[in-house]
Design an enzyme around this catalytic site. Structure first.
Site, mmCIF file in Angstrom:
data_model
loop_
_atom_site.group_PDB
_atom_site.id
_atom_site.type_symbol
_atom_site.label_atom_id
_atom_site.label_comp_id
_atom_site.label_asym_id
_atom_site.label_seq_id
_atom_site.Cartn_x
_atom_site.Cartn_y
_atom_site.Cartn_z
ATOM 1 C CE LYS A 8 -2.738 4.517 -7.613
ATOM 2 N NZ LYS A 8 -2.487 5.705 -6.569
ATOM 3 N NE ARG A 83 2.553 5.739 -9.652
ATOM 4 C CZ ARG A 83 2.440 4.640 -8.581
ATOM 5 N NH1 ARG A 83 2.393 3.480 -9.163
ATOM 6 N NH2 ARG A 83 1.982 5.052 -7.293
ATOM 7 N NE ARG A 122 -0.684 2.810 2.269
ATOM 8 C CZ ARG A 122 -0.887 2.985 1.052
ATOM 9 N NH1 ARG A 122 -1.736 2.653 0.170
ATOM 10 N NH2 ARG A 122 0.284 3.747 0.514
ATOM 11 N NE ARG A 128 3.359 1.591 0.949
ATOM 12 C CZ ARG A 128 2.730 1.588 -0.119
ATOM 13 N NH1 ARG A 128 1.743 1.012 -0.563
ATOM 14 N NH2 ARG A 128 3.039 2.615 -0.967
ATOM 15 N NE ARG A 139 4.152 7.398 -2.163
ATOM 16 C CZ ARG A 139 3.335 6.498 -1.287
ATOM 17 N NH1 ARG A 139 3.289 6.610 0.068
ATOM 18 N NH2 ARG A 139 2.437 5.598 -1.690
#
Ligand code: AMP
Length: 186
Positions: A8, A83, A122, A128, A139
């Site tokens: 996204k 969301r 990632r 992160r 998630r």
């Protein structure tokens, strides 16, 4: 829309550039606030690190302020918002109030296991805090419970444009442009 790791953020920036509007990413705004140690960041971090959603009221107020900025006057692309159903309702109100119209809801479809792999990669690159395997699984669960149902809500309004999000970034981008270029814009 699309689960975490669907691409996204990457695609949002390209699409926003293509249409000459700002990409407004709630995740990026939260991360910037976390980085700066603002009260908003301190509150958001608790939820983000656990893979949970930041409360609707906090998120809605942040988006309302952001879309009131001058660069969003002619339109904007939202990345990672809404969301939840409560956010959909709030966004409807915000859009009415500013005289805008929702042109399209873009859904990136991806393979769930491939997405976990992408997110772990990632995590290695960006470090992160919410990209550990347990948090990634959480998630994805939260997405399935809270956000996936919104696609049906927008489909009923005839706004959903689904694009295959698997494959090379440039190929996905081209598919998105092709799909969106056919849509009448406000
Ligand atoms: P993202 O970068 O879009 O994956 O967002 C990272 C994290 O920020 C999410 O896992 C949530 O904790 C939080 N977040 C981003 N957007 C929202 C939203 N619309 N509602 C609630 N929490 C959000």
């Amino acid at each position: 829309m699309g689960p975490p790791g669907a691409g996204k953020g990457t695609q949002a920036k390209a699409v926003a550039d293509h249409f000459g509007v700002p990409a407004i990413s709630t995740g990026d705004i939260f991360r910037a606030n976390v980085g700066q140690g603002t009260p908003l960041g301190i509150e958001a971090k608790r939820y983000m690190d656990a893979g949970e959603y930041v409360p609707d009221e906090v998120t809605n107020n942040m988006v309302r302020d952001r879309i009131a900025e001058p660069d969003a006057e002619k339109g904007f692309l939202l990345d990672g918002y809404p969301r939840t159903l409560a956010q959909v309702t709030e966004l409807d109100g915000m859009i009415d109030a500013t005289g805008h119209r929702l042109d399209a809801v873009l859904c990136l479809t991806v393979d769930q296991e491939a997405v976990v792999g992408r997110l772990l990669k990632r995590a290695e690159i960006e470090g992160r805090a919410d990209d550990t395997e347990d948090v990634i699984r959480r998630r994805l669960e939260v997405y399935a419970e809270e956000t996936e149902p919104l696609i049906a809500v927008y489909a009923e309004r005839g706004l959903v444009v689904s694009v295959d999000g698997m494959g090379e970034i440039d190929d996905v981008q081209q598919r998105i442009f092709d799909a969106l270029d056919d849509i009448p814009r406000s």
